[in-house]
Design an enzyme around this catalytic site. Structure first.
Site, PDB file in Angstrom:
ATOM      1  N   THR A 173     -18.512  34.220 -53.170  1.00 15.58           N
ATOM      2  CA  THR A 173     -18.705  35.125 -54.019  1.00 15.58           C
ATOM      3  C   THR A 173     -18.831  36.596 -53.197  1.00 15.58           C
ATOM      4  OG1 THR A 173     -19.489  34.210 -55.768  1.00 15.58           O
ATOM      5  CG2 THR A 173     -20.261  36.507 -55.654  1.00 15.58           C
ATOM      6  N   ARG A 201     -17.799  28.171 -68.286  1.00 19.75           N
ATOM      7  CA  ARG A 201     -18.803  28.212 -67.296  1.00 19.75           C
ATOM      8  C   ARG A 201     -19.163  29.807 -66.957  1.00 19.75           C
ATOM      9  NH1 ARG A 201     -20.407  29.834 -62.161  1.00 19.75           N
ATOM     10  NH2 ARG A 201     -22.551  29.042 -61.752  1.00 19.75           N
ATOM     11  N   VAL A 202     -20.048  30.461 -66.857  1.00 24.38           N
ATOM     12  CA  VAL A 202     -20.149  31.911 -66.427  1.00 24.38           C
ATOM     13  C   VAL A 202     -21.441  31.712 -65.548  1.00 24.38           C
ATOM     14  CG1 VAL A 202     -20.635  34.404 -66.945  1.00 24.38           C
ATOM     15  CG2 VAL A 202     -19.156  32.930 -68.298  1.00 24.38           C
ATOM     16  N   GLY A 203     -21.314  32.122 -64.525  1.00 26.68           N
ATOM     17  CA  GLY A 203     -22.581  32.226 -63.454  1.00 26.68           C
ATOM     18  C   GLY A 203     -23.105  33.640 -63.571  1.00 26.68           C
ATOM     19  N   ASP A 204     -23.783  33.954 -62.329  1.00 30.22           N
ATOM     20  CA  ASP A 204     -24.566  35.062 -62.383  1.00 30.22           C
ATOM     21  C   ASP A 204     -24.060  36.299 -61.969  1.00 30.22           C
ATOM     22  OD1 ASP A 204     -24.153  33.877 -59.717  1.00 30.22           O
ATOM     23  OD2 ASP A 204     -25.535  34.951 -58.774  1.00 30.22           O
ATOM     24  N   GLY A 225     -24.354  32.191 -54.400  1.00 28.20           N
ATOM     25  CA  GLY A 225     -25.087  31.048 -54.370  1.00 28.20           C
ATOM     26  C   GLY A 225     -25.036  30.505 -55.597  1.00 28.20           C
ATOM     27  N   GLY A 227     -25.403  30.223 -59.075  1.00 31.63           N
ATOM     28  CA  GLY A 227     -25.758  31.122 -59.993  1.00 31.63           C
ATOM     29  C   GLY A 227     -26.589  30.745 -61.257  1.00 31.63           C
TER      30      GLY A 227
HETATM   31  C1  SD4 Z   1     -21.648  31.585 -59.190  1.00 34.41           C
HETATM   32  N1  SD4 Z   1     -22.596  32.943 -57.780  1.00 34.41           N
HETATM   33  O1  SD4 Z   1     -20.574  31.351 -60.020  1.00 34.41           O
HETATM   34  C2  SD4 Z   1     -21.594  32.514 -58.005  1.00 34.41           C
HETATM   35  C3  SD4 Z   1     -20.734  31.638 -56.986  1.00 34.41           C
HETATM   36  C4  SD4 Z   1     -21.193  31.783 -55.518  1.00 34.41           C
HETATM   37  O2  SD4 Z   1     -21.749  30.358 -53.692  1.00 34.41           O
HETATM   38  O3  SD4 Z   1     -21.862  32.636 -55.168  1.00 34.41           O
HETATM   39  N2  SD4 Z   1     -21.192  30.511 -55.053  1.00 34.41           N
HETATM   40  O4  SD4 Z   1     -22.626  30.936 -59.658  1.00 34.41           O
END
Ligand code: SD4
Length: 313
Positions: A173, A201-204, A225, A227
């Site tokens: 990311t 799915r939606v992350g941070d 990281g 999320g």
């Molecule tokens: C997520 N933070 O979708 C993002 C992906 C990411 O290491 O940074 N992965 O959770």
């Protein structure tokens, strides 16, 4: 490190993002324009983790998340967006032309197309196709720590290729934060999310306060990281609040990581989260859960330098 203008991006692939941002900042342009250009630059690059070339979800479809925030708490976001090349620019359009902050899925795509963004084919990149075929063999959902930093040959069990067929580095990311010559902060975050995530799915990364937060009186923060771990602590907002209390960017990042790790120390061994922070004086800092998180800095005196973040575990 201090000074302005300055741009900081997650990972060593931040060199690509910073290359997009720096010409704007160098010419005295606005941080908001610079960070959008950073997002566009990385979304143009075929890689595992950002843009349409990224790894798909479990159903084999690439779904993109992005957000952007300026120096006046204006913000825009898109999530679960398919077949659009530049989610960061769609997020900016949401910010500037709608009464809303966030559009998702079909509605976000419809909005993008109505605003002239071409609808792309939806075909997976060669690297993503290969990774998806490999993932289907076991269909395990197991995020790989620091996937972007694995060099060819290491960890053959990883569900994504360490290096793509065209030789480009895998990375993760992209979060970019910038301080312009006028002293204003902005940031953006863009991603294809965790590879082989559940559909929907939606992350941070598109969540204001989680994957990105900017308070022009204090500082700007973004992260990469796992999320889910970031969302539950409102990660980027938390780091900004620690800076508001007077902590340095690095110490503020460390405190947020500490909170994430302490929730469940045993589990923390199995995921990565890394924050980068920039305060209004132009001081920067970073901290991560695990070894292996790095970030790229560009300013008048620092030419695309990559720094390793200190880590908690
Ligand atoms: C997520 N933070 O979708 C993002 C992906 C990411 O290491 O940074 N992965 O959770």
């Amino acid at each position: 490190i201090a000074g302005k203008p300055i741009v900081v991006s997650t990972w060593d692939s931040g060199t690509i993002a910073n290359s997009g941002a720096w010409p704007i900042l160098q010419q005295g342009g606005k941080a908001i324009d610079a960070v959008e250009k950073a997002g566009i630059a990385i979304e143009n690059n075929i890689n595992c983790c950002v843009g349409l070339g990224g790894n798909p979800d479990r159903d084999g479809r690439v779904t993109l998340d992005s957000c952007i925030m300026d120096d006046r708490f204006n913000c825009g976001s898109v999530a679960f967006l398919e077949r659009i090349k530049h989610p960061v620019s769609v997020a900016r359009k949401v910010m500037e032309t709608t009464p809303h902050v966030m559009l998702v899925g079909e509605g976000a795509q419809k909005f993008a197309v109505a605003n002239g963004f071409p609808l792309e084919s939806g075909k997976l990149s060669a690297g993503a196709q290969k990774a998806y075929r490999k993932w289907l063999e076991k269909s395990e959902y197991k995020p790989v720590i620091n996937i972007e930093n694995q060099k060819p040959g290491k960890d053959k069990s990883a569900f994504a290729p360490n290096k793509l067929d065209d030789g480009t580095l895998n990375h993760d990311t992209m979060g970019t934060i910038a301080l312009d010559a006028a002293g204003n902060l902005s940031g953006m975050c863009t991603t294809s999310g965790m590879g082989f995530k559940m559909r929907g799915r939606v992350g941070d990364s598109p969540i204001i306060g989680a994957g990105l937060y900017v308070d022009n009186e204090v500082g700007a923060v973004t992260c990469s990281g796992q999320g889910e771990e970031v969302i539950r602590m409102c990660g980027s907002h938390l780091v900004v609040e620690f800076m508001r209390q007077g902590l340095s960017p690095k110490e503020a990042c460390r405190r947020a990581i500490e909170r994430i790790v302490n929730r469940d120390r045993a589990r923390a061994k199995d995921f990565q989260v890394g924050f980068i922070a920039l305060n209004r004086k132009g001081e920067i800092g970073a901290f991560s859960v695990q070894k292996g998180f790095n970030y790229t800095v560009t300013s008048a005196s620092i030419n695309q330098k990559i720094y390793d973040a200190e880590h908690f575990l």
